[in-house]
Design a protein around this motif. Structure first.
Motif, mmCIF file in Angstrom:
data_model
loop_
_atom_site.group_PDB
_atom_site.id
_atom_site.type_symbol
_atom_site.label_atom_id
_atom_site.label_comp_id
_atom_site.label_asym_id
_atom_site.label_seq_id
_atom_site.Cartn_x
_atom_site.Cartn_y
_atom_site.Cartn_z
ATOM 1 N N GLU A 131 53.828 15.704 -17.823
ATOM 2 C CA GLU A 131 54.228 16.765 -18.749
ATOM 3 C C GLU A 131 54.702 16.180 -20.070
ATOM 4 O OE1 GLU A 131 57.116 19.282 -16.981
ATOM 5 O OE2 GLU A 131 55.779 20.046 -15.410
ATOM 6 N N VAL A 132 55.460 15.106 -19.991
ATOM 7 C CA VAL A 132 55.922 14.430 -21.207
ATOM 8 C C VAL A 132 54.736 13.892 -21.995
ATOM 9 C CG1 VAL A 132 57.223 12.463 -22.103
ATOM 10 C CG2 VAL A 132 58.173 13.849 -20.246
ATOM 11 N N ALA A 133 53.778 13.280 -21.282
ATOM 12 C CA ALA A 133 52.589 12.728 -21.938
ATOM 13 C C ALA A 133 51.757 13.822 -22.592
ATOM 14 C CB ALA A 133 51.741 11.959 -20.929
ATOM 15 N N SER A 134 51.667 14.973 -21.925
ATOM 16 C CA SER A 134 50.908 16.096 -22.488
ATOM 17 C C SER A 134 51.552 16.579 -23.781
ATOM 18 C CB SER A 134 50.844 17.243 -21.474
ATOM 19 O OG SER A 134 50.220 18.382 -22.040
ATOM 20 N N ALA A 135 52.883 16.685 -23.776
ATOM 21 C CA ALA A 135 53.584 17.107 -24.996
ATOM 22 C C ALA A 135 53.391 16.085 -26.107
ATOM 23 C CB ALA A 135 55.076 17.283 -24.699
ATOM 24 N N GLY A 136 53.391 14.807 -25.762
ATOM 25 C CA GLY A 136 53.175 13.771 -26.769
ATOM 26 C C GLY A 136 51.793 13.852 -27.374
ATOM 27 N N ALA A 137 50.790 14.084 -26.524
ATOM 28 C CA ALA A 137 49.417 14.195 -27.019
ATOM 29 C C ALA A 137 49.260 15.428 -27.899
ATOM 30 C CB ALA A 137 48.445 14.253 -25.846
ATOM 31 N N GLY A 182 61.676 5.946 -15.395
ATOM 32 C CA GLY A 182 62.006 6.382 -14.047
ATOM 33 C C GLY A 182 61.634 7.808 -13.706
ATOM 34 N N LYS A 183 60.851 8.467 -14.545
ATOM 35 C CA LYS A 183 60.446 9.838 -14.260
ATOM 36 C C LYS A 183 59.358 9.857 -13.186
ATOM 37 C CE LYS A 183 61.502 11.601 -18.900
ATOM 38 N NZ LYS A 183 62.727 12.314 -18.450
ATOM 39 N N GLU A 184 59.348 10.935 -12.392
ATOM 40 C CA GLU A 184 58.283 11.118 -11.408
ATOM 41 C C GLU A 184 56.967 11.386 -12.131
ATOM 42 O OE1 GLU A 184 58.511 10.713 -8.180
ATOM 43 O OE2 GLU A 184 60.680 10.295 -8.249
ATOM 44 N N LEU A 185 55.849 11.151 -11.432
ATOM 45 C CA LEU A 185 54.541 11.261 -12.062
ATOM 46 C C LEU A 185 54.310 12.632 -12.686
ATOM 47 C CD1 LEU A 185 51.781 10.085 -12.749
ATOM 48 C CD2 LEU A 185 50.989 10.783 -10.472
ATOM 49 N N GLY A 186 54.667 13.707 -11.958
ATOM 50 C CA GLY A 186 54.439 15.051 -12.489
ATOM 51 C C GLY A 186 55.195 15.294 -13.779
ATOM 52 N N GLU A 187 56.468 14.890 -13.811
ATOM 53 C CA GLU A 187 57.270 15.064 -15.011
ATOM 54 C C GLU A 187 56.765 14.163 -16.132
ATOM 55 O OE1 GLU A 187 61.992 14.998 -16.396
ATOM 56 O OE2 GLU A 187 61.396 14.263 -14.411
ATOM 57 N N ALA A 188 56.338 12.945 -15.762
ATOM 58 C CA ALA A 188 55.819 12.009 -16.765
ATOM 59 C C ALA A 188 54.541 12.546 -17.398
ATOM 60 C CB ALA A 188 55.564 10.649 -16.125
ATOM 61 N N ALA A 233 40.648 8.280 -30.113
ATOM 62 C CA ALA A 233 41.405 7.072 -29.777
ATOM 63 C C ALA A 233 42.894 7.272 -30.031
ATOM 64 C CB ALA A 233 40.881 5.892 -30.593
ATOM 65 N N GLY A 234 43.222 7.952 -31.133
ATOM 66 C CA GLY A 234 44.619 8.203 -31.454
ATOM 67 C C GLY A 234 45.305 9.099 -30.434
ATOM 68 N N LEU A 235 44.605 10.156 -30.007
ATOM 69 C CA LEU A 235 45.169 11.068 -29.016
ATOM 70 C C LEU A 235 45.345 10.382 -27.672
ATOM 71 C CD1 LEU A 235 43.213 14.367 -29.819
ATOM 72 C CD2 LEU A 235 45.533 13.752 -30.483
ATOM 73 N N MET A 236 44.351 9.583 -27.282
ATOM 74 C CA MET A 236 44.448 8.855 -26.016
ATOM 75 C C MET A 236 45.629 7.885 -26.054
ATOM 76 S SD MET A 236 42.180 9.754 -23.769
ATOM 77 C CE MET A 236 42.079 8.303 -22.716
ATOM 78 N N ALA A 237 45.764 7.178 -27.164
ATOM 79 C CA ALA A 237 46.847 6.201 -27.276
ATOM 80 C C ALA A 237 48.208 6.885 -27.208
ATOM 81 C CB ALA A 237 46.710 5.427 -28.588
ATOM 82 N N ALA A 238 48.336 8.022 -27.899
ATOM 83 C CA ALA A 238 49.615 8.745 -27.890
ATOM 84 C C ALA A 238 49.954 9.242 -26.493
ATOM 85 C CB ALA A 238 49.557 9.907 -28.870
ATOM 86 N N GLY A 239 48.968 9.814 -25.801
ATOM 87 C CA GLY A 239 49.205 10.333 -24.457
ATOM 88 C C GLY A 239 49.540 9.245 -23.465
ATOM 89 N N LEU A 240 48.788 8.145 -23.505
ATOM 90 C CA LEU A 240 49.017 7.054 -22.562
ATOM 91 C C LEU A 240 50.348 6.354 -22.817
ATOM 92 C CD1 LEU A 240 45.415 5.553 -22.352
ATOM 93 C CD2 LEU A 240 46.625 6.872 -20.599
ATOM 94 N N LYS A 241 50.706 6.202 -24.095
ATOM 95 C CA LYS A 241 52.003 5.573 -24.396
ATOM 96 C C LYS A 241 53.143 6.448 -23.902
ATOM 97 C CE LYS A 241 54.752 3.440 -28.053
ATOM 98 N NZ LYS A 241 56.017 3.971 -27.475
ATOM 99 N N SER A 242 53.029 7.766 -24.129
ATOM 100 C CA SER A 242 54.065 8.677 -23.649
ATOM 101 C C SER A 242 54.174 8.616 -22.124
ATOM 102 C CB SER A 242 53.767 10.111 -24.089
ATOM 103 O OG SER A 242 53.803 10.233 -25.499
ATOM 104 N N LEU A 243 53.037 8.552 -21.453
ATOM 105 C CA LEU A 243 53.029 8.471 -19.991
ATOM 106 C C LEU A 243 53.681 7.176 -19.526
ATOM 107 C CD1 LEU A 243 52.142 9.547 -17.238
ATOM 108 C CD2 LEU A 243 49.918 8.439 -17.594
ATOM 109 N N SER A 244 53.296 6.070 -20.147
ATOM 110 C CA SER A 244 53.856 4.774 -19.777
ATOM 111 C C SER A 244 55.367 4.737 -20.002
ATOM 112 C CB SER A 244 53.176 3.660 -20.588
ATOM 113 O OG SER A 244 53.755 2.412 -20.323
#
Length: 230
Positions: A63-69, A55-61, A38-49
């Protein structure tokens, strides 16, 4: 792996300080898999959001979410080992306490440095509300990708690493004119200035809100508002 490494480290430190003491096996605090997921999912989804909202494109977003997770995974994976050292006095009657360690380089954030500056914390001590270096729930306070650790204490008055003494001196120097949470704010200004490459005199002037000295040394009459802690 975190628990196994912490056990090895703790056992080695204990034997060096207490060579005649019988061994002890510390049991870790269990962290349910569901909580980790749950913690990993929350971190990844928050970073993506947050990335999409910025204003980042989906692909870049993504990558950011992956780094956050990944950062959250490092923190979560190391938590049991950190807790093992931090809570050792609850299981080992020969353990007197602990102290916090940092990587000791210029990447250490101001909050980790502030925590390390507290030095030795002996059995029965706690994160006192009156201590402005500590805030929020929990006792193993680390951030994603944090490189800080906890070291055990088996002898009263033991010599701590020079890095711990240095952060304590920095805390006292930067925060002494203030009280309460203002101490942490002042230390943040000081530490951030040093990380930007400013000399200690200018960093101290920023910490103490000395407008005249800051203007004279930096050539600006304004203090950077981004130096304020939120």
């Amino acid at each position: 792996m975190s628990v196994a490494t912490a056990r090895t480290y703790y056992g080695t430190a204990r034997r060096l300080d207490l060579p005649s003491a019988p061994p002890v096996r510390l049991e870790p605090v269990e962290v349910p898999d569901e909580q980790i997921i749950a913690g990993l999912m929350a971190a990844g989804l928050k970073s993506l959001s947050d990335a999409l909202d910025a204003g980042k494109e989906l692909g870049e977003a993504l990558e950011v979410a992956s780094a956050g997770a990944q950062g959250s995974a490092v923190r979560t994976g190391l938590l049991p080992g950190r807790q093992l050292i931090r809570l050792a006095p609850d299981q080992d009657t020969l353990a007197l306490g602990w102290y916090r360690t940092t990587a000791g380089d210029d990447r250490v954030c101001f909050f980790c440095a502030a925590l390390a500056s507290r030095g030795a914390v002996y059995r029965g001590d706690s994160f006192k509300e009156s201590d402005p270096r500590f805030s929020g729930p929990g006792e193993v306070k680390v951030h994603d990708l944090c490189r800080c650790g906890f070291a055990p204490l088996f002898t009263s008055g033991a010599d701590l690493p020079d890095s711990v003494a240095a952060t304590r001196d920095a805390w006292d120097l930067a925060s002494s004119p203030f009280s309460g949470h203002d101490k942490l704010t002042a230390f943040r200004r000081y530490w951030s200035a040093l990380q930007r490459g400013e000399d200690e005199i200018l960093a101290l002037a920023r910490a103490h809100r000395d407008q005249e000295t800051v203007a004279r040394l930096s050539g600006s009459s304004m203090l950077d508002p981004t130096e304020e802690a939120t």
